[in-house]
Design a protein around this motif. Structure first.
Motif, PDB file in Angstrom:
ATOM      1  N   SER A 265     -22.885 103.841  71.124  1.00 44.43           N
ATOM      2  CA  SER A 265     -24.280 103.627  70.751  1.00 44.43           C
ATOM      3  C   SER A 265     -24.765 102.334  71.389  1.00 44.43           C
ATOM      4  CB  SER A 265     -24.427 103.533  69.230  1.00 44.43           C
ATOM      5  OG  SER A 265     -25.738 103.117  68.878  1.00 44.43           O
ATOM      6  N   ALA A 266     -25.954 102.365  71.953  1.00 48.61           N
ATOM      7  CA  ALA A 266     -26.532 101.160  72.554  1.00 48.61           C
ATOM      8  C   ALA A 266     -27.161 100.245  71.511  1.00 48.61           C
ATOM      9  CB  ALA A 266     -27.579 101.550  73.591  1.00 48.61           C
ATOM     10  N   GLU A 267     -27.193 100.677  70.254  1.00 45.32           N
ATOM     11  CA  GLU A 267     -27.773  99.853  69.193  1.00 45.32           C
ATOM     12  C   GLU A 267     -26.919  98.604  68.953  1.00 45.32           C
ATOM     13  OE1 GLU A 267     -28.931 101.757  65.514  1.00 45.32           O
ATOM     14  OE2 GLU A 267     -28.804 103.718  66.494  1.00 45.32           O
ATOM     15  N   PRO A 268     -27.519  97.553  68.399  1.00 40.51           N
ATOM     16  CA  PRO A 268     -26.726  96.365  68.047  1.00 40.51           C
ATOM     17  C   PRO A 268     -25.668  96.717  67.005  1.00 40.51           C
ATOM     18  CG  PRO A 268     -29.070  95.856  68.035  1.00 40.51           C
ATOM     19  CD  PRO A 268     -28.957  97.345  68.168  1.00 40.51           C
ATOM     20  N   SER A 269     -24.525  96.079  67.117  1.00 42.34           N
ATOM     21  CA  SER A 269     -23.438  96.316  66.177  1.00 42.34           C
ATOM     22  C   SER A 269     -23.816  95.807  64.789  1.00 42.34           C
ATOM     23  CB  SER A 269     -22.183  95.588  66.677  1.00 42.34           C
ATOM     24  OG  SER A 269     -21.089  95.829  65.841  1.00 42.34           O
ATOM     25  N   SER A 270     -23.524  96.621  63.748  1.00 34.98           N
ATOM     26  CA  SER A 270     -23.849  96.221  62.377  1.00 34.98           C
ATOM     27  C   SER A 270     -23.010  97.029  61.401  1.00 34.98           C
ATOM     28  CB  SER A 270     -25.334  96.448  62.073  1.00 34.98           C
ATOM     29  OG  SER A 270     -25.624  97.835  62.026  1.00 34.98           O
ATOM     30  N   MET A 271     -22.931  96.553  60.168  1.00 29.71           N
ATOM     31  CA  MET A 271     -22.190  97.272  59.144  1.00 29.71           C
ATOM     32  C   MET A 271     -22.844  98.616  58.842  1.00 29.71           C
ATOM     33  SD  MET A 271     -21.215  94.101  56.599  1.00 29.71           S
ATOM     34  CE  MET A 271     -20.223  95.102  55.494  1.00 29.71           C
ATOM     35  N   ALA A 272     -24.166  98.635  58.791  1.00 34.83           N
ATOM     36  CA  ALA A 272     -24.870  99.888  58.505  1.00 34.83           C
ATOM     37  C   ALA A 272     -24.576 100.932  59.571  1.00 34.83           C
ATOM     38  CB  ALA A 272     -26.371  99.629  58.407  1.00 34.83           C
ATOM     39  N   LEU A 273     -24.575 100.497  60.828  1.00 31.79           N
ATOM     40  CA  LEU A 273     -24.284 101.430  61.916  1.00 31.79           C
ATOM     41  C   LEU A 273     -22.844 101.921  61.830  1.00 31.79           C
ATOM     42  CD1 LEU A 273     -25.243 102.823  64.510  1.00 31.79           C
ATOM     43  CD2 LEU A 273     -24.505 100.789  65.781  1.00 31.79           C
ATOM     44  N   GLY A 274     -21.931 101.044  61.422  1.00 31.25           N
ATOM     45  CA  GLY A 274     -20.536 101.455  61.289  1.00 31.25           C
ATOM     46  C   GLY A 274     -20.361 102.576  60.284  1.00 31.25           C
ATOM     47  N   GLY A 275     -21.050 102.479  59.151  1.00 35.32           N
ATOM     48  CA  GLY A 275     -20.972 103.547  58.161  1.00 35.32           C
ATOM     49  C   GLY A 275     -21.528 104.852  58.693  1.00 35.32           C
ATOM     50  N   ALA A 276     -22.657 104.764  59.393  1.00 36.32           N
ATOM     51  CA  ALA A 276     -23.274 105.969  59.945  1.00 36.32           C
ATOM     52  C   ALA A 276     -22.390 106.611  61.005  1.00 36.32           C
ATOM     53  CB  ALA A 276     -24.639 105.615  60.536  1.00 36.32           C
ATOM     54  N   MET A 277     -21.723 105.792  61.806  1.00 34.92           N
ATOM     55  CA  MET A 277     -20.884 106.341  62.874  1.00 34.92           C
ATOM     56  C   MET A 277     -19.594 106.939  62.324  1.00 34.92           C
ATOM     57  SD  MET A 277     -21.636 103.663  65.994  1.00 34.92           S
ATOM     58  CE  MET A 277     -21.240 104.775  67.346  1.00 34.92           C
ATOM     59  N   LEU A 278     -19.087 106.391  61.224  1.00 31.56           N
ATOM     60  CA  LEU A 278     -17.940 107.021  60.566  1.00 31.56           C
ATOM     61  C   LEU A 278     -18.297 108.444  60.146  1.00 31.56           C
ATOM     62  CD1 LEU A 278     -15.110 106.841  59.040  1.00 31.56           C
ATOM     63  CD2 LEU A 278     -16.488 106.240  57.039  1.00 31.56           C
ATOM     64  N   GLU A 279     -19.437 108.592  59.494  1.00 30.32           N
ATOM     65  CA  GLU A 279     -19.873 109.926  59.058  1.00 30.32           C
ATOM     66  C   GLU A 279     -20.053 110.857  60.251  1.00 30.32           C
ATOM     67  OE1 GLU A 279     -22.748 110.278  55.793  1.00 30.32           O
ATOM     68  OE2 GLU A 279     -22.910 108.085  55.863  1.00 30.32           O
ATOM     69  N   ARG A 280     -20.631 110.338  61.321  1.00 27.19           N
ATOM     70  CA  ARG A 280     -20.869 111.170  62.507  1.00 27.19           C
ATOM     71  C   ARG A 280     -19.558 111.659  63.112  1.00 27.19           C
ATOM     72  NH1 ARG A 280     -23.413 108.992  68.267  1.00 27.19           N
ATOM     73  NH2 ARG A 280     -22.659 110.755  69.517  1.00 27.19           N
ATOM     74  N   VAL A 281     -18.589 110.758  63.255  1.00 25.49           N
ATOM     75  CA  VAL A 281     -17.311 111.135  63.866  1.00 25.49           C
ATOM     76  C   VAL A 281     -16.616 112.215  63.047  1.00 25.49           C
ATOM     77  CG1 VAL A 281     -14.980 110.325  64.397  1.00 25.49           C
ATOM     78  CG2 VAL A 281     -16.957 108.948  65.064  1.00 25.49           C
ATOM     79  N   LEU A 282     -16.548 112.028  61.740  1.00 29.94           N
ATOM     80  CA  LEU A 282     -15.833 112.994  60.898  1.00 29.94           C
ATOM     81  C   LEU A 282     -16.593 114.315  60.785  1.00 29.94           C
ATOM     82  CD1 LEU A 282     -14.437 110.686  58.079  1.00 29.94           C
ATOM     83  CD2 LEU A 282     -13.326 111.472  60.177  1.00 29.94           C
ATOM     84  N   ARG A 283     -17.899 114.257  60.955  1.00 30.15           N
ATOM     85  CA  ARG A 283     -18.685 115.498  60.932  1.00 30.15           C
ATOM     86  C   ARG A 283     -18.498 116.280  62.230  1.00 30.15           C
ATOM     87  NH1 ARG A 283     -23.104 113.275  60.156  1.00 30.15           N
ATOM     88  NH2 ARG A 283     -23.933 113.245  62.284  1.00 30.15           N
ATOM     89  N   GLU A 284     -18.529 115.572  63.364  1.00 27.80           N
ATOM     90  CA  GLU A 284     -18.443 116.238  64.661  1.00 27.80           C
ATOM     91  C   GLU A 284     -17.009 116.565  65.065  1.00 27.80           C
ATOM     92  OE1 GLU A 284     -20.426 113.699  67.418  1.00 27.80           O
ATOM     93  OE2 GLU A 284     -22.432 114.069  66.591  1.00 27.80           O
ATOM     94  N   ALA A 285     -16.052 115.772  64.595  1.00 24.59           N
ATOM     95  CA  ALA A 285     -14.640 115.994  64.946  1.00 24.59           C
ATOM     96  C   ALA A 285     -13.786 115.763  63.704  1.00 24.59           C
ATOM     97  CB  ALA A 285     -14.224 115.062  66.077  1.00 24.59           C
ATOM     98  N   PRO A 286     -13.779 116.728  62.779  1.00 21.30           N
ATOM     99  CA  PRO A 286     -13.080 116.535  61.501  1.00 21.30           C
ATOM    100  C   PRO A 286     -11.575 116.334  61.636  1.00 21.30           C
ATOM    101  CG  PRO A 286     -13.851 118.807  61.749  1.00 21.30           C
ATOM    102  CD  PRO A 286     -14.483 118.025  62.844  1.00 21.30           C
ATOM    103  N   GLU A 287     -11.020 116.665  62.791  1.00 21.89           N
ATOM    104  CA  GLU A 287      -9.579 116.459  62.983  1.00 21.89           C
ATOM    105  C   GLU A 287      -9.225 114.989  63.233  1.00 21.89           C
ATOM    106  OE1 GLU A 287     -11.279 117.063  67.115  1.00 21.89           O
ATOM    107  OE2 GLU A 287     -11.650 117.793  65.077  1.00 21.89           O
ATOM    108  N   THR A 288     -10.217 114.143  63.422  1.00 20.57           N
ATOM    109  CA  THR A 288      -9.979 112.724  63.697  1.00 20.57           C
ATOM    110  C   THR A 288      -9.160 112.092  62.577  1.00 20.57           C
ATOM    111  OG1 THR A 288     -12.073 112.555  64.901  1.00 20.57           O
ATOM    112  CG2 THR A 288     -11.084 110.494  64.126  1.00 20.57           C
ATOM    113  N   ASP A 289      -8.053 111.444  62.949  1.00 22.24           N
ATOM    114  CA  ASP A 289      -7.218 110.805  61.926  1.00 22.24           C
ATOM    115  C   ASP A 289      -7.155 109.281  62.080  1.00 22.24           C
ATOM    116  OD1 ASP A 289      -5.604 110.589  64.154  1.00 22.24           O
ATOM    117  OD2 ASP A 289      -3.981 111.844  63.381  1.00 22.24           O
ATOM    118  N   ALA A 290      -7.873 108.736  63.067  1.00 24.10           N
ATOM    119  CA  ALA A 290      -7.948 107.279  63.220  1.00 24.10           C
ATOM    120  C   ALA A 290      -9.179 106.928  64.041  1.00 24.10           C
ATOM    121  CB  ALA A 290      -6.697 106.731  63.894  1.00 24.10           C
TER     122      ALA A 290
END
Length: 348
Positions: free
Chosen positions: A234-259
């Protein structure tokens, strides 16, 4: 011995005309020449102690403040060091700046701080502005910059030290560590702990962030998993809020992700907070790792596994290296690698 001339604090004609106490005013009050005042205030040994005290008393009584611009013009040297950083809101750079200040100020230097906001055009503008003031030295973040900015630094003849990365160009000076090796090391830790579906999540996308991603990719390739590279950028500035949103995105798009290896601790901290809110078990469901070991990472639930980077030491060593360059002294190790440390905690 002739009687000591009393110090007068009465403003002279030049003071009344300009509103600023000058070197000549101090000289008249102390009963000495302006050059003697200059030497006495610099603490030159050739000036007698009694004379230094008289000049200092006159300067104090008149409220004299040395003019750094005039001093630089007279000596062809400045006492200012320009320091360019991407952001002041990033704890990493605040700590680095503090270390630089703590090293330079006792040696008689003052810092000019320029913020570039990760923008090449802004960096060029800041460099042009600072170099017009003829600083004694430069400390700049990273080694990747526009050709125009690089030409400004080289053409200025001002000693320059790059921080946070190790430069490889001949004649360069730098203090930092290998971002690529650090990214590879934290990814290897995740692999060693049995993780096989590892994502790299990054924001801001400055050159150092991208190099960490290259290290991540190299670790997977070395493990025979080149086909399992998953980068979420993401080109957005790094932030805690963005981290939470990206966690949800990763697990939604690739549920097999284990790390997930986050490029910065604020993203990882946000992901850990989101996992608590969403009921996602860390590290059982997904391991989380960060980068930089920012304040608070050891207090997260669970405590965050990350890469500790020596930003204070980088600031201190960069300032020491720059002072040697400004004084014309040799530098034993022009590109100083201070390394990093993988800090293993409960999140991964």
């Amino acid at each position: 011995m002739p009687p000591r001339k009393p110090v007068s604090a009465t403003p002279t004609r030049s003071t009344r005309a300009t509103g600023r106490v000058t070197l000549a005013d101090v000289a008249e009050a102390a009963g000495v020449s302006p050059i003697t005042v200059s030497r006495a205030l610099r603490g030159e040994r050739a000036v007698a102690q009694e004379l230094c005290e008289r000049v200092q008393a006159a300067a104090t009584a008149l409220g004299y403040v040395p003019d750094p611009a005039a001093r630089a013009l007279a000596s062809s040297r400045s006492s200012h060091v320009a320091v360019l950083i991407p952001k002041l809101s990033n704890t990493l750079f605040v700590e680095l700046l503090d270390a630089v200040q703590n090293s330079l100020v006792p040696a008689g230097y003052q810092t000019l701080i320029g913020v570039t906001h990760y923008d090449a055009g802004e960096e060029e503008a800041v460099l042009r502005s600072f170099l017009a003031h003829r600083p004694a030295g430069l400390i700049v973040t990273g080694r990747d910059r526009s050709p125009a900015a690089a030409a400004l630094i080289e053409g200025s003849g001002v000693p320059c030290v790059h921080v946070m990365e190790i430069a490889t160009e001949p004649g360069s000076y730098s203090v930092g560590f290998s971002q690529r090796q650090a990214g590879r090391a934290i990814t290897q830790h995740l692999l060693d702990s049995g993780r096989r579906h590892i994502a790299y999540v990054a924001a801001q996308l400055d050159p150092r962030t991208l190099e960490r991603g290259e290290g991540y990719q190299e670790a997977l390739a070395q493990a025979g998993m080149a086909g399992q590279v998953r980068k979420v950028l993401s080109a957005e500035p790094s932030s805690m809020a963005l981290g939470g949103a990206m966690l949800e995105r990763v697990l939604r798009e690739a549920p097999e992700t284990d790390a997930i290896f986050f490029c910065n601790d604020d993203l990882a901290q946000g992901a850990l907070l989101a996992s608590l809110r969403l009921g996602i078990a860390v590290p059982d469901r997904v391991a989380v790792a960060g980068f930089n070991d920012l304040p608070g990472s050891d207090q997260m639930v669970p405590p965050l596994t990350t890469v500790a980077t020596p930003r204070r030491q980088i600031g201190e060593q960069a300032a020491q290296m720059l002072m040697k360059l400004m004084r014309g002294q040799p530098v034993d190790e022009p590109n100083l690698d201070l390394g990093f440390q993988v800090v293993k905690r409960a999140s991964a």
